[in-house]
Design an enzyme around this catalytic site. Structure first.
Site, PDB file in Angstrom:
ATOM      1  N   ASP A  44       0.954  -1.189  -0.028  1.00  0.00           N
ATOM      2  CA  ASP A  44       0.026  -0.026  -0.228  1.00  0.00           C
ATOM      3  C   ASP A  44       0.944   1.250   0.068  1.00  0.00           C
ATOM      4  O   ASP A  44       2.219   1.175   0.332  1.00  0.00           O
ATOM      5  CB  ASP A  44      -1.027  -0.080   1.168  1.00  0.00           C
ATOM      6  CG  ASP A  44      -2.174   0.900   1.050  1.00  0.00           C
ATOM      7  OD1 ASP A  44      -2.174   1.717   0.021  1.00  0.00           O
ATOM      8  OD2 ASP A  44      -3.284   0.607   1.479  1.00  0.00           O
TER       9      ASP A  44
HETATM   10  C1  BGC Z   1      -5.074   3.001  -0.092  1.00  0.00           C
HETATM   11  C2  BGC Z   1      -5.209   2.014  -1.258  1.00  0.00           C
HETATM   12  C3  BGC Z   1      -4.968   2.867  -2.634  1.00  0.00           C
HETATM   13  C4  BGC Z   1      -3.717   3.779  -2.613  1.00  0.00           C
HETATM   14  C5  BGC Z   1      -3.274   4.441  -3.938  1.00  0.00           C
HETATM   15  C6  BGC Z   1      -3.841   3.696  -0.308  1.00  0.00           C
HETATM   16  O1  BGC Z   1      -4.018   4.845   0.759  1.00  0.00           O
HETATM   17  O2  BGC Z   1      -5.096   2.455   1.233  1.00  0.00           O
HETATM   18  O3  BGC Z   1      -6.471   1.527  -1.439  1.00  0.00           O
HETATM   19  O4  BGC Z   1      -5.169   1.851  -3.652  1.00  0.00           O
HETATM   20  O5  BGC Z   1      -3.495   4.480  -1.469  1.00  0.00           O
HETATM   21  O6  BGC Z   1      -4.099   5.402  -4.001  1.00  0.00           O
END
Ligand code: BGC
Length: 718
Positions: free
Chosen positions: A281
């Protein structure tokens, strides 16, 4: 696009030119290069460049390409290179020398990210869960995958398949619901459809179901709960062929998910044999260099902090063995070959796919099937057009586009049909009185009283719930705001035919007002076409057929505690309907529940055999009849219970379901299969799933608390 392969003569000349300019060592290297080129017979395969030859096996191409890469080039594949680019995509590195194309990642839980411009905006994940229609979710995945490809992306950061442990989770709307079997089935549908165009990314692995402390929380879980409740749906995503998995921000049993050896190395890549890539993530997902690499993290996103030079140094210093890097890069390259990315495929979808009439119609169809009719006293609904002359539509949300969170799942369409828009355009001869505000004057109240029915649109918005830090975070309460509750009561006082349309991610407490109103409809965050679907259901053009993928409790006391302000939490075995069943709690509306304008009955539950082998499958059939006077869809739900298990087990677990369309008076036989392996429990003594040779109870019906048919069967000893 991959660079064209260098011609062998050109390579030999280059080596000779190089030789003319450099030292003795260099001369030797150049000679080696020259000799290597001598074996080439022209063209990619003939030049020995197996990796460029699409007729070669993926494994052969991966091995060949890997053998040509320097350590730096390998590690360059293992991290993102920038925050969203001008197209709104998150890229990894292109390797020009070897012609390795890059990943272009983009969010898309309910439609392709707003960072890329407008896109078809579907009802959110919980709404789609309410359809209990994995086939429809294949279509949603296909549509979002196609729009992603049209915008240049090749990895869609969806589906979200975290089990909804508690409805206060800020991202409850992004996932399909509270049951692992249902969640895995719906997620597999999305993956299948999306991967016709791009690589899907099942996230967030694992136990990511609190927002406010998502970067710091350590979720403690025992092994059995982990395996049966929180990982089983990810296993289904792997079995469905998902190309990538995103590890989550939180810790699990003391170790961050993206450096969690047990989760990544042992279970995902080891036991499950997942051969796609694992990416972290964003920003705080990767926490280290050595532990993350050793645990099985393949790509640090969105940029290389731990996985750039520090990882090169760690390999050179011996802290990370080279085979670990090779395995990670193999997983990355494998995905690039498997999905055609290396070979410059798949081609871009045409720009016209974005918000195409087919996709916006699909968004509407999904919402038509997602709306759950929770209460309908005295047939308050539908609003039959020649019987109802004037309908008052009340509440700010009636005229507000309300599509869900503004965090990473933000998608924006070029138009949104609000409930008021939909009611107005579907009203025909019915007069719609627009009272789309939350405070009613005396004149407004008189209008409500004078109407034949009042529709109050209330619920949650992105201000109440969403992603942590970047948006609203976890819900503070399961109640509607005091103002909205008062509004419902005020309207109900004026008009005996008050219909409440709820919006939001999921469970909303309604004990303070539900007895005062005639009908309640859950419409979720209904997507860009939502207002049309809501109007169709309210006017009776479409039969409501959604079922709750989450329990609606009577009070927060009926749920396990939700702790979003401490860094240590423990997830127990029970949550959702299994928790209520175990504790004998009576929910307001149970998991799997939803009414219709027609009626259904169930008969003749038949099991093909009364005993099946531990590796076998239970085949059940049941007759479902539409006993009413209009067509409609019913979801047949099959739950299994366990008699005499040697471990504590749920009262019942959903193990099969099937949506079926029935005309008035029609009966159909529905087949439902349950694999014996899906009835196993995780045995902590042997560290393995065990299928017990005991008697199992089968219950079939229309919700987890309305199961008129029952039978038993046994599984024979191994
Ligand atoms: C989220 C993810 C997301 C990523 C990119 C993160 O903060 O938890 O679900 O894909 O950001 O935007």
């Amino acid at each position: 696009m991959p660079a064209p392969p260098a011609h062998p003569i050109e390579r030999a000349l280059n080596a000779a030119r190089l030789a003319a300019r450099c030292s003795a060592v260099c001369l030797v290297l150049a000679a080696v290069a020259l000799l290597a080129g001598c074996g080439d017979r022209g063209g990619a395969a003939a030049s020995g460049e197996i990796y460029r030859d699409p007729s070669q096996s993926i494994e052969a191409r991966v091995a060949d390409l890997l053998s040509r890469m320097t350590l730096e080039e390998k590690i360059e594949q293992m991290h993102g290179v920038s925050l969203p680019d001008s197209r709104g995509l998150n890229p990894t590195a292109i390797n020009e020398r070897l012609g390795i194309a890059n990943f272009e990642m983009v969010d898309g839980a309910r439609g392709v990210s707003a960072a890329t411009g407008a896109a078809t905006t579907f009802p959110v994940g919980s709404a789609r869960g309410a359809t209990f229609a994995p086939d429809l979710e294949v279509e949603v995945g296909r549509a979002i995958g196609s729009e992603t490809r049209a915008k240049g992306g090749n990895v869609i950061l969806a589906p979200v398949i975290n089990l909804l442990r508690h409805p206060r989770w800020g991202r409850a709307q992004e996932t399909y619901g509270e049951d692992t079997f249902h969640l895995g089935t719906m997620g597999a549908g999305f993956i299948q459809g999306a991967q016709e165009h791009v690589i899907a990314n099942a996230k967030h692995f694992a136990l990511n179901s609190i927002e406010d402390d998502r970067f710091t929380v350590d979720v403690h879980v025992d092994e059995r709960t982990l395996r049966e409740v929180y990982l089983a749906h990810f296993k289904r995503a792997v079995d469905a062929g998902v190309g990538s998995i995103m590890c989550s921000y939180n810790m699990v049993n003391g170790s961050y998910a993206c450096e969690n050896t047990h989760l990544l190395h042992d279970i995902l890549q080891g036991e499950w044999g997942f051969d796609g890539f694992v990416e972290s993530d964003w920003v705080l997902g990767t926490r280290s260099t050595v532990p993350s690499a050793l645990a099985g993290l393949d790509i640090e996103m969105p940029t290389g902090h731990y996985f750039a030079e520090p990882l090169v140094d760690a390999v050179n210093g011996g802290a990370v063995p080279l085979p670990v890097i090779n395995d990670a890069v193999k997983r990355i390259l494998r995905a690039k070959f498997r999905f055609g990315i290396f070979d410059g495929k798949p081609p871009l979808d045409p720009a016209t796919t974005v918000e195409s009439p087919e996709h916006t119609a699909l968004a509407r169809e999904v919402e038509e099937k997602a709306i759950v009719l929770l209460k309908n006293d005295q047939a308050a609904l539908p609003l039959v057009r020649d019987q109802v002359h004037r309908v008052a539509v009340v509440g700010v949300l009636a005229a507000t586009p309300n599509l869900g969170d503004t965090g990473s799942s933000l998608a924006v369409p070029s138009y949104t049909i609000t409930p008021l828009d939909g009611l107005q355009s579907h009203a025909g001869p019915v007069e719609i009185v627009d009272l789309s505000h939350d405070t009613l004057s005396a004149a407004d109240q008189a209008q409500v009283a004078a109407a034949d029915a009042a529709v109050v649109v209330v619920g949650l918005t992105h201000v109440d719930e969403g992603e942590g830090l970047v948006a609203a975070g976890d819900r503070k309460t399961l109640d509607l705001s005091a103002g909205q509750q008062q509004l419902i009561l005020d309207v109900a006082k004026q008009n005996p035919r008050t219909i409440v349309v709820l919006e939001g991610s999921g469970a909303i407490l309604m004990e303070n007002w539900v007895d005062q109103v005639s009908a309640v409809v859950m419409s979720w965050y209904p997507g860009m076409e939502g207002g049309n679907a809501i109007a169709e259901v309210l006017f009776g053009d479409v039969d409501p057929s959604g079922k709750l993928p989450v329990t609606f409790p009577r009070s927060a006391d009926q749920l396990p505690p939700f702790v979003n302000d401490q860094n240590d939490v423990t997830y127990g075995y029970y949550s959702g309907y299994r928790y209520l069943d175990k504790n004998g709690f009576d929910p307001r509306y149970p998991f799997g529940f939803g009414l219709s304008y027609t009626t259904f009955s169930f008969q003749n539950l038949t099991l093909a055999r009364s005993t099946i082998a531990p590796g076998g499958t239970l085949h059940a059939t049941v007759d479902v009849s539409n006993t009413g006077t209009q067509g409609g869809d019913e979801v047949v739900e099959l739950y299994v219970g366990y008699q005499g298990s040697r471990v504590d087990r749920a009262v019942r677990d959903l193990k099969a379901f099937q949506r079926v369309s029935l005309g008035p008076g029609e009966t159909r036989t529905v087949a439902l299969d349950v694999a014996a392996a899906d009835l196993a429990f995780w045995d902590v003594d042997t560290n393995a799933f065990v299928v017990e040779p005991i008697t199992y109870t089968v219950e079939v019906g229309s919700s987890s608390r309305d199961l008129p048919l029952g039978a038993t069967f046994s599984i024979s000893p191994p």
